[in-house]
Enzyme design. Structure first.
Site, PDB file in Angstrom:
ATOM      1  N   HIS A  45       0.397  -5.557   6.904  1.00  0.00           N
ATOM      2  CA  HIS A  45       1.024  -5.469   5.589  1.00  0.00           C
ATOM      3  C   HIS A  45       0.372  -4.318   4.811  1.00  0.00           C
ATOM      4  CE1 HIS A  45       2.492  -9.931   5.565  1.00  0.00           C
ATOM      5  NE2 HIS A  45       2.934  -9.239   6.611  1.00  0.00           N
TER       6      HIS A  45
ATOM      7  N   GLU B 113      -1.151  -4.141   2.077  1.00  0.00           N
ATOM      8  CA  GLU B 113      -2.485  -4.406   1.540  1.00  0.00           C
ATOM      9  C   GLU B 113      -3.548  -4.262   2.624  1.00  0.00           C
ATOM     10  OE1 GLU B 113       0.238  -6.249   1.343  1.00  0.00           O
ATOM     11  OE2 GLU B 113       0.239  -7.623  -0.358  1.00  0.00           O
TER      12      GLU B 113
ATOM     13  N   CYS C 185       1.165 -11.844   0.231  1.00  0.00           N
ATOM     14  CA  CYS C 185       1.399 -13.087   0.967  1.00  0.00           C
ATOM     15  C   CYS C 185       0.090 -13.874   1.033  1.00  0.00           C
ATOM     16  CB  CYS C 185       1.926 -12.794   2.373  1.00  0.00           C
ATOM     17  SG  CYS C 185       0.644 -12.210   3.494  1.00  0.00           S
TER      18      CYS C 185
ATOM     19  N   CYS D  58      -2.674 -11.899   2.868  1.00  0.00           N
ATOM     20  CA  CYS D  58      -3.255 -10.794   2.094  1.00  0.00           C
ATOM     21  C   CYS D  58      -4.030 -11.330   0.889  1.00  0.00           C
ATOM     22  CB  CYS D  58      -2.161  -9.833   1.645  1.00  0.00           C
ATOM     23  SG  CYS D  58      -1.394  -8.960   3.026  1.00  0.00           S
TER      24      CYS D  58
END
Lengths: 173, 479
Positions: A53, A55, A89, A92
């Site tokens: 992701h 992040e 999410c 993360c």
């Protein structure tokens, strides 16, 4: 607030980039001492790793930077603000907490996986083994973030057989 | 041990996983499968004229369907053949208008004689209440100051009603002293709402019980004061129906009993729940198998143990290297092939927990990968071998859609020495694994200890989780 908008606008650019690469359009900027330290965009399809992701990508860049610059990683992350177009999410959110990031600013909520209040609240739940919680500001350029996601989901993700990482818009405050 | 070395299943003692011979696999399920029986107050009447039972059930079902109490049977037989039947009327409802003149006060003057029969002479009216919770029979002696308080607080002049109310009060007071272990008792006694109750954790129960005991009798009584039901969808109120049935001598006056709030989900819950009131039970075959301890065959259990031991070996390696001592193995269960074997690398990178490492190793087996990994003690299946030789060679971009090649960790089983944290649990969920086995619970773990991520209904993927443990009841204790 203007400052938040400006950084978020940058993050939005990386989300755009993800979209043009056929990835879920989420982008982020890690700001350290008022400077852009690292940026990230989703790379799930490219890396064949569902955890790539935006992040995580950006956090990894900061880690590399710390090694190169011989900086104390812990101290650097303690002064970082994350600007991300979509609510982090659960994964993360956990990673950010373990890295000690004190402030997260996000655009639209993530009512599928959101870890800063939508599904779980990893940002502020009592989780002593993960370190202290962090502050969250939401709803910054939420509408733009949603529009990008909508664009993405109009064209199905060619790499996902199922409805992987389908992020719907939730209340943008 | 070198990479790729086969680990035998023969009783290896380890710091990371329990002694194999004694351990069992416990499914990690949502708390509702383990919750104790929770009781709530419900109005019932005795059916005095048994021939009218069917008719009464129909009338009541029309004007007061059981709704979320569907699991309860409408009528039950209290005792022997000649004892009266009890029929469920409606739950004690706090939303009722306290000023609504209820059946009780409406009819009190007329029915004082008959209700006295009910309250005092008819042993069943009270006995059944006692039967309902299985408590002992000396409630009559429990006419305490508290019940006197209750009478005072109940603003009514009808003596028979006071009898009724104070009886139920006494009974409830009595229950308090015998049912301190039950959350439900708190609920019934204090008349607090379902939401309040669901917030009580099992561990808090005892404490709450003792605290609330002091004033619960009175609050319970006040709740009684609200009494009976309002208008229902058919336009006939339960109250008006009851008035008729009581006047016609079909029903006794209503009184409160305790019934189970939830339908049973497991056979164990069924056995416990039906002690309080007859309930329907539709067994979920999958859950039944999961909790039976017979979900896996003996050879499957051995296989699982073997993989857990491989993970354990990895954990030991990690420890020796000064990394976090958590090991992990990811297996393609369909082919019984190890796809990745790794361990925590938190010494190098605080986010490289074992599961994050393993997920990336799987990505590498598919030609991907995202983390900088310098440790060469990890294993993943070589890139080419993950392609199914039997599958047609599809080179177009849509190849993954045909499911001919692996997609993330779809269908894979994960074996870990320690429960994953929230980050790792979500990483496994994103990766679409189908099963996770772990041995040690972890503080703030997200597959049983702090959260049960795999059971959250709002998430788009779910998987089964099993904990390998010597503590058979660990789950109940943990939840």
């Amino acid at each position: 607030m203007e400052e938040h908008d400006a950084w978020m606008q940058k993050a939005m650019g990386y989300a755009q980039e993800a979209l043009s690469n056929g990835e879920v359009p989420v982008g982020c900027v890690l700001v350290y001492q008022n400077q852009e330290l690292a940026t990230g965009a989703n790379r799930v399809n490219e890396t064949k790793n569902a955890t790539s992701h935006a992040e995580m990508v950006a956090i990894q860049k900061v880690m590399r930077w710390c090694v190169e610059q011989n900086r104390n990683q812990k101290e650097v992350f303690r002064e970082i603000t994350l600007y991300v177009t979509v609510e982090p999410c659960i994964m993360c959110a956990g990673a950010l907490r373990q890295m000690g990031v004190p402030l997260v600013v996000y655009g639209c909520s993530n009512d599928r996986f959101g870890g800063c209040g939508s599904i779980l609240n990893i940002a502020s739940d009592s989780l002593p083994s993960l370190g202290p919680g962090y502050d969250v500001i939401k709803g910054v350029l939420a509408e733009e973030a949603v529009q990008l996601l909508k664009q993405f989901y109009k064209h199905e993700n060619p790499n996902a057989p199922d409805d992987k990482r389908k992020i719907k818009q939730a209340s943008a405050e | 041990m070198r990479e790729g070395t086969c680990v035998t299943t023969h009783c290896i003692q380890s710091a990371h996983i329990p002694a194999m011979s004694e351990a069992v696999l416990v499914p990690v399920l949502t708390d509702e499968y383990f919750r104790p029986v929770e009781l709530v107050d419900f109005y019932v009447s005795n059916i005095l004229d048994r021939r009218k039972t069917a008719e009464a059930v129909k009338l009541l079902s029309d004007c007061q369907p059981l709704g979320k109490f569907q699991h309860l049977k409408r009528v039950r037989n209290i005792g022997g053949k000649d004892s009266p039947l009890q029929i469920l009327l409606c739950p004690l409802n706090k939303e009722l208008d306290p000023n609504d003149s209820t059946l009780i006060s409406d009819n009190a003057a007329k029915d004082s004689a008959s209700s006295e029969v009910l309250c005092s002479a008819n042993p069943h009216a009270q006995k059944c209440v006692l039967d309902a919770d299985g408590s002992v029979s000396n409630w009559r002696e429990k006419t305490t100051e508290q019940s006197a308080l209750c009478i005072e607080s109940f603003n009514s002049e009808q003596s028979s009603d006071l009898n009724l109310i104070s009886d139920s009060c006494r009974i409830r007071h009595h229950e308090k002293s015998t049912f301190s272990q039950s959350c439900a008792t708190i609920n019934g006694n204090s008349g607090c709402s379902a939401k309040e109750i669901s917030q009580h954790s099992v561990t808090n129960c005892k404490h709450d019980c003792t605290v609330k005991e002091k004033d619960s009798c009175q609050t319970g009584c006040e709740a009684d004061g609200d009494s009976l039901p309002q208008r229902t969808r058919t336009g006939v109120t339960v109250r008006s129906l009851l008035q008729r049935q009581v006047q016609d001598g079909v029903f006794s006056k209503p009184y409160l009993v305790k019934v189970p709030r939830h339908g049973p989900l497991t056979r164990k819950q069924f056995e416990e729940t039906k002690l309080y009131w007859p309930v329907t039970f539709h067994e979920d075959k999958r859950i039944a198998k999961l909790v039976s301890g017979k979900f896996f065959t003996a050879s499957e259990v051995n296989q699982i143990k073997a993989y857990l031991q491989q993970a354990d070996v990895m954990a030991t390696h990690a420890q020796q290297k000064g990394q976090g001592s958590v090991g992990v193995v990811i297996v393609d269960s369909a082919k019984d092939t190890v796809i990745a074997r790794g361990h925590s690398l938190t010494g190098d990178n605080p986010l490289m927990h074992a599961a994050m490492v393993a997920v990336d190793l799987v990505a590498r087996s598919q030609g991907g990968g995202m983390w900088d990994m310098t440790d060469n003690g990890m294993y993943h299946l070589p890139v080419d071998s993950t392609k199914d030789p039997a599958a047609p060679d599809v080179t177009t971009e849509t190849s993954s859609k045909t499911k001919s090649g692996p997609y993330l960790c779809t269908g894979y089983h994960v074996y870990m020495t320690e429960e994953p944290c929230p980050m790792c649990s979500m990483a496994l969920l994103h990766s679409r694994v189908s099963r996770v086995f772990y041995s040690q619970p972890r503080r703030d773990g997200a597959l049983g200890s702090r959260y049960k991520l795999h059971t959250l209904p709002s998430l788009n993927h779910h998987f089964d989780v099993f904990r390998f443990t010597t503590h058979l009841h660990s789950q109940q204790i943990a939840s």
